[in-house]
Motif scaffolding. Structure first.
Motif, mmCIF file in Angstrom:
data_model
loop_
_atom_site.group_PDB
_atom_site.id
_atom_site.type_symbol
_atom_site.label_atom_id
_atom_site.label_comp_id
_atom_site.label_asym_id
_atom_site.label_seq_id
_atom_site.Cartn_x
_atom_site.Cartn_y
_atom_site.Cartn_z
ATOM 1 N N UNK A 121 0.859 -1.197 0.000
ATOM 2 C CA UNK A 121 0.000 0.000 0.000
ATOM 3 C C UNK A 121 0.885 1.234 0.000
ATOM 4 N N UNK A 122 1.855 1.237 -0.925
ATOM 5 C CA UNK A 122 2.879 2.276 -0.894
ATOM 6 C C UNK A 122 2.559 3.504 -1.746
ATOM 7 N N UNK A 285 4.128 6.416 -9.802
ATOM 8 C CA UNK A 285 4.419 5.521 -8.679
ATOM 9 C C UNK A 285 5.419 6.167 -7.718
ATOM 10 N N UNK A 286 5.214 5.991 -6.422
ATOM 11 C CA UNK A 286 6.115 6.584 -5.438
ATOM 12 C C UNK A 286 7.443 5.816 -5.427
ATOM 13 N N UNK A 305 4.044 1.451 -12.179
ATOM 14 C CA UNK A 305 3.043 1.041 -11.193
ATOM 15 C C UNK A 305 3.041 -0.478 -11.109
ATOM 16 N N UNK A 306 2.581 -1.005 -9.975
ATOM 17 C CA UNK A 306 2.510 -2.451 -9.821
ATOM 18 C C UNK A 306 1.419 -2.967 -10.746
ATOM 19 N N UNK A 327 -4.838 0.500 -3.557
ATOM 20 C CA UNK A 327 -4.602 1.932 -3.678
ATOM 21 C C UNK A 327 -3.784 2.322 -4.890
ATOM 22 N N UNK A 328 -3.147 3.478 -4.793
ATOM 23 C CA UNK A 328 -2.498 4.081 -5.958
ATOM 24 C C UNK A 328 -1.177 3.428 -6.335
ATOM 25 N N UNK A 329 -0.761 2.424 -5.581
ATOM 26 C CA UNK A 329 0.477 1.735 -5.954
ATOM 27 C C UNK A 329 0.323 0.990 -7.275
#
Lengths: 360, 394, 245
Positions: A121-122, A285-286, A305-306, A327-329
């Motif tokens: 959930x990164x 992606x972070x 992104x994953x 989430x946004x990962x």
């Protein structure tokens, strides 16, 4: 072994669910997994909880304009107070071995932990406008800011022209910065920026009633109830001007910014002075997402992104069984998406560690 | 308006080439070379390295350069090309000025469309093959040629059918298919070498205000291949020309139509001149005059110098607020280093009045013009046939 | 249309100053379609045309859009929609307004309206559209110059009647041309009929390139007289050099 039901306990499997990241997705996944009876360990690399909405001082959420701090405060409390949840902040995952049901994860804090399932959930980071191929001058002009910079000012109820400290007379939002662009490589839509910009436009009109606010867009993506809850009120009640035609240059003229675009309705180039320009920067992606993908060996798509296999109806599976993503990962997501997918990930993770078949 | 990036508020991180969103065309060139499809001429050593838009490095040769000349420069503003050669000679660098060189024909292509992709590519690679034969590495004088050649490179790499056709045509000329490892514009060389110019600078430029006009074909075509620097404009605009002007001590003033084209238009400057003239005046010169009031505007392309310089006469006659001298970065740098304004920079070919500028630089243009007039008289009397480099002091 | 021999009005914003849109030939739909198919068949087309979401960045950056009733967005839209009728109109009129500056290459979809226009113009020229001949009146001296000298312009083109709006300096240059061209150090610049001295062998190679790539046929479409003159010069030169074409 029964199929689908809660049942046999396999020997030497771990019942723990590991959640990586304590933003809205991680907090909800942890809370639900523990509420379903599992032991949950949350690992968060920052010193505090809440993820991006807290770290970047979001003012109001697009959900009913609720204070981000308040809403996140509730989510954090719910997770912290939930029996079965342990949270380690300032901690990172540094390695993993094993497989679904039997992961061994090394942490930066010391001893390795066992986990039967992992939830990534990164989340995301905002696009750096310096990489934009239009000429927006974010690193040249103090009065060109991003949505994030605007949130900080709105939260402090101090929305001003940065170079003068005075309330602005004219504010422009530019949509799709860093998204929908083949030249940058981010061809996707970041989903939330139209909603966030419109929300901020309303907030600016409320906090600075003399300011005229413009939103320059390619399309306004106001999915579902955003149309009637945000877009129509923005135009009708708050008199925000939405103009179809994106801006290509921002320069300075006579001590003010000047933006250059096409007013496509009129079919003419336009040049307008502005005091503040807000760039609606998209999602990428972070660093955490990139690093976890690498360490955990899950597949990513070409944007980093994953990867969620596009043909799959499983919104939380990764390429590695036992590792889930929410989430946004895995791609641009709004808060609704994040909380829903966190729930799905939690349920599947719990089902796995209870040695039921991994549900499809 | 300040040019200094807002470091106190935010600083742009230097771009990481690993994140570059485009291919690296040079890798593709080498792959094609390995496959036997073409020859890649390597940048000779010593070379300098500069950074391009997405953080990649670009090699700029210091010397052993084959000077790919520009029609409009050599024909109508010969001080531009003369200054480029002079800069090389002043630094004692080895270069070659070929007669085995055609125009890039890009002006014809963009203006009249009486050409096509194989012809344009053929002209380009013929010139490159000619350079390879001499062992000198091509350096392009005109930004239009430069942008066009970048485009041609892209087309040749990505279209096997075009490559085959051009290889066939070259075969009939007895030449191989050649592309250089880098396509280098002379202003990139000027940028890379600017510290060496500063070492030899003899005039103080700190009282000069300059506006810079970057050429469309330099940085808008094949955008990733242009020089950027996080310390100049916060890395948001090309650093070429501006960095050199700043290094010489002059102040670069911003203006609100920096990214606008000059209005050259290719065919317009010949057959629809009111467009070129109006655009150059209203969108560039008047804006610069009003917002920055510069002593000179500096650019790095033949078409841009021509357009901005020649478009001011008529507007002046109509009392428009114009009157900014125009020259190239090469002429500007040469003047800074003591080049003769007429023997080298050939400023008498320019339409705008650059004498107040020369005075402000501390250059005695009257004496220089007298010397040059004497040169002209000697030529007319038949005492000398031509001016030489010795006359120009290099 | 403004040409070098008229004294054009200053700062006219008159679309009539460009090619008059009503003065091109109507042709059957099949012919318009055939021309469009030629555009799409060009190998560069796929580099220049993706999809268009009408963001307007191209128009915002375009210098011609400020002066003419011209829109690179409409060029891309017409191409994307394959609106053959509109494309034919544009091919006869709008395309000649483009400055070929490629500011429109800022397109986030990676289209190049300027590039599309390059192809549209070439198809117009290759097919001998009357509007293309008209657009290129006054331009033939450039074609003649490049083909006979290897450079596109030359010092002796700086004549006051060719550039009346450039000021009296042009006259000064033209009156002193020979002396002034000697009064510069670079040896290759000591010429008035070309921008620099181009070797004969080089010129021969240029002819061969233009011949084998089909450009000579394009010139024949634009200006038959010019084509004949150039062919004469070319053939003589090639014969001397021992080439037979």
């Amino acid at each position: 072994m029964s199929s689908g039901g809660v049942g046999h306990r396999a020997p030497a499997g771990s019942e723990r669910v590991l959640v990586i990241g304590a933003g809205p997705g991680g907090l909800e996944a942890a809370r639900l997994a523990a509420a379903l009876g599992s032991e949950v360990l949350v690992v968060e690399k920052q010193a505090g909880l809440g993820g991006t909405p807290i770290a970047e001082s979001y003012a109001a959420l697009t959900h009913g304009f609720r204070s981000a701090e308040e809403a996140m405060g509730e989510m954090m409390a719910a997770a912290v107070d939930q029996a079965g949840v342990t949270i380690q902040t300032s901690t990172e995952v540094t390695g993993v071995s094993g497989s679904a049901g039997h992961f061994l994860v090394t942490l930066s804090s010391g001893d390795p932990v066992e986990a039967g399932a992992i939830i990534i959930a990164t989340g995301f980071q905002h696009f750096d406008p310096g990489r934009e191929t239009q000429q927006y001058g974010y690193y040249e002009f103090a009065d060109v800011i991003t949505l994030v910079d605007a949130e900080k000012m709105l939260k402090a109820h101090n929305f001003v022209t940065p170079s003068t400290g005075e309330p602005p007379k004219r504010v422009a939002f530019i949509q799709c910065v860093g998204s929908r662009d083949r030249q940058i490589g981010n061809e996707y839509c970041s989903k939330v920026c139209c909603g966030i910009s419109s929300k901020q436009a309303i907030e600016i009109r409320q906090q600075v009633p003399d300011a005229r606010v413009f939103v320059f867009y390619i399309d306004m993506r106001m999915y579902g109830y955003w149309e009637n809850e945000i877009y129509w009120p923005a135009q009708e009640e708050h008199k925000v001007n939405f103009i179809k035609g994106i801006v290509t240059e921002i320069l300075a003229k006579g001590g003010r910014l000047v933006i250059r675009g096409e007013d496509t309705t009129m079919g003419r180039p336009m040049e307008i002075p502005m005091d503040v320009v807000v760039l609606a920067v998209g999602m990428e992606p972070s660093q955490g997402t990139r690093r976890m993908a690498e360490i955990l060996g899950v597949a990513t798509n070409k944007y980093g992104f994953i990867e969620r296999a596009p043909e799959s109806l499983d919104t939380v599976a990764t390429s590695v069984p036992g590792i889930f993503v929410c989430g946004a990962a895995s791609g641009p997501a709004d808060l609704d998406d994040t909380i829903s997918s966190a729930g799905a990930a939690a349920a599947k993770a719990v089902a796995l560690v209870r040695r039921a078949e991994v549900p499809a | 308006m300040s040019l200094i990036p807002i470091e106190a508020i935010r600083r742009k991180p230097a771009p990481d080439p690993a994140d570059a969103p485009t291919e690296d065309i040079r890798e593709l060139l080498f792959e094609l070379e390995d496959a036997g499809e073409l020859i890649v001429q390597r940048v000779p050593e010593p070379y300098m390295e500069v950074m391009t838009k997405y953080g990649r490095t670009k090699k700029i040769p210091v010397e052993q350069t084959w000077h790919h000349k520009s029609c409009g420069q050599c024909g109508h503003i010969p001080g531009y090309s003369t200054s480029i050669f002079w800069l090389n000679r002043k630094l004692g660098l080895d270069y070659f000025d070929p007669t085995d060189q055609t125009s890039c024909t890009a002006w014809n292509y963009y203006a009249s469309a009486t050409s096509n992709a194989p012809a344009q590519a053929g002209v380009a690679v013929r010139n490159f093959a000619a350079a390879l034969e001499t062992g000198y590495f091509p350096m392009i004088h005109c930004a239009t040629s430069y942008g066009h050649y970048k485009e041609v490179r892209h087309q040749l790499v990505h279209h096997a059918d075009l490559r085959a056709k051009v290889r066939d045509i070259m075969g009939k000329l007895g030449k191989p298919l050649v592309l250089p490892e880098e396509i280098v514009h002379y202003s990139e060389w000027v940028h890379a070498m600017r510290d060496r110019f500063v070492e030899k600078q003899v005039y103080d430029f700190s009282n000069l205000t300059v506006t810079v006009h970057p050429a469309c074909h330099y940085y808008k075509l094949i955008k990733e291949d242009a020089i950027y620097d996080p310390d100049i404009y916060g890395g948001e605009r090309t650093a070429t020309v501006s960095a050199m002007v700043m290094a010489l001590g002059a102040r670069v003033a911003d203006y609100s139509t920096f990214f606008d084209c000059c209005g050259f238009g290719f065919r317009h400057i010949l057959v629809e001149r009111d467009f070129t003239r109006s655009f150059a005046t209203q969108r560039k010169i008047e804006v610069m005059k009003e917002e920055a009031n510069p002593d000179v505007t500096i650019t790095h392309d033949t078409g841009c110098v021509t357009t901005l310089d020649k478009s001011q006469f008529s507007p002046e006659a109509h009392n428009r607020k114009v009157g900014i001298p125009v020259m190239s970065d090469a002429q500007f740098a040469a003047l800074a280093m003591g080049a003769h304004p007429y023997r080298v920079c050939q400023l008498h070919w320019h339409s705008t009045d650059n004498r107040p500028l020369l005075e402000k630089m501390g250059i005695d243009w009257k004496a220089a013009w007298e010397e040059f007039s004497e040169d002209l008289a000697r030529i007319e009397r038949g005492e000398i046939e031509y001016l030489t480099w010795e006359d120009a002091g290099v | 249309m403004a040409t070098a021999t008229l004294a054009p009005a200053l700062f006219t914003r008159d679309p009539g100053a460009t090619l008059s849109p009503n003065h091109y030939t109507e042709v059957p739909y099949e012919e318009k379609l055939r021309l469009w198919e030629q555009v799409k068949a060009d190998s560069r087309y796929s580099d220049y045309m993706y999809g268009c979401y009408e963001c307007g960045i191209c128009v915002a950056a375009c210098p011609s859009a400020r002066f003419y009733d011209f829109s690179p967005r409409k060029i891309a839209q017409a191409a994307g929609r394959e609106d053959v009728e509109l494309i034919y109109e544009q091919m006869n009129d709008d395309v000649w307004n483009c400055s070929q500056c490629f500011s429109c290459d800022r397109c986030p979809r990676q289209n190049s309206p300027g590039g599309l226009i390059t192809i549209l113009r070439e198809v117009a020229v290759t097919n001998g559209l009357a509007s293309s001949k008209k657009a290129l009146e006054g331009y033939s001296r450039i074609v003649y110059k490049i083909m006979t000298t290897g450079t596109q312009v030359s010092p002796d083109m700086l004549q006051p009647d060719a550039f009346p709006d450039w000021g009296p300096d042009v006259r000064t240059v033209s009156e002193n041309l020979d002396t002034w061209r000697r009064a510069m150090p670079p040896e290759t610049h000591h010429t008035t009929s070309a921008s620099w001295t181009v070797s004969k062998k080089t010129l021969t190679e240029l002819y061969l390139i233009w011949h084998y790539s089909g450009v000579m046929d394009m010139i024949a479409q634009v200006d038959e007289g010019l084509h004949m003159i150039i062919m004469d010069v070319m053939e003589e030169s090639l014969e001397e050099a021992g080439y037979e074409i």
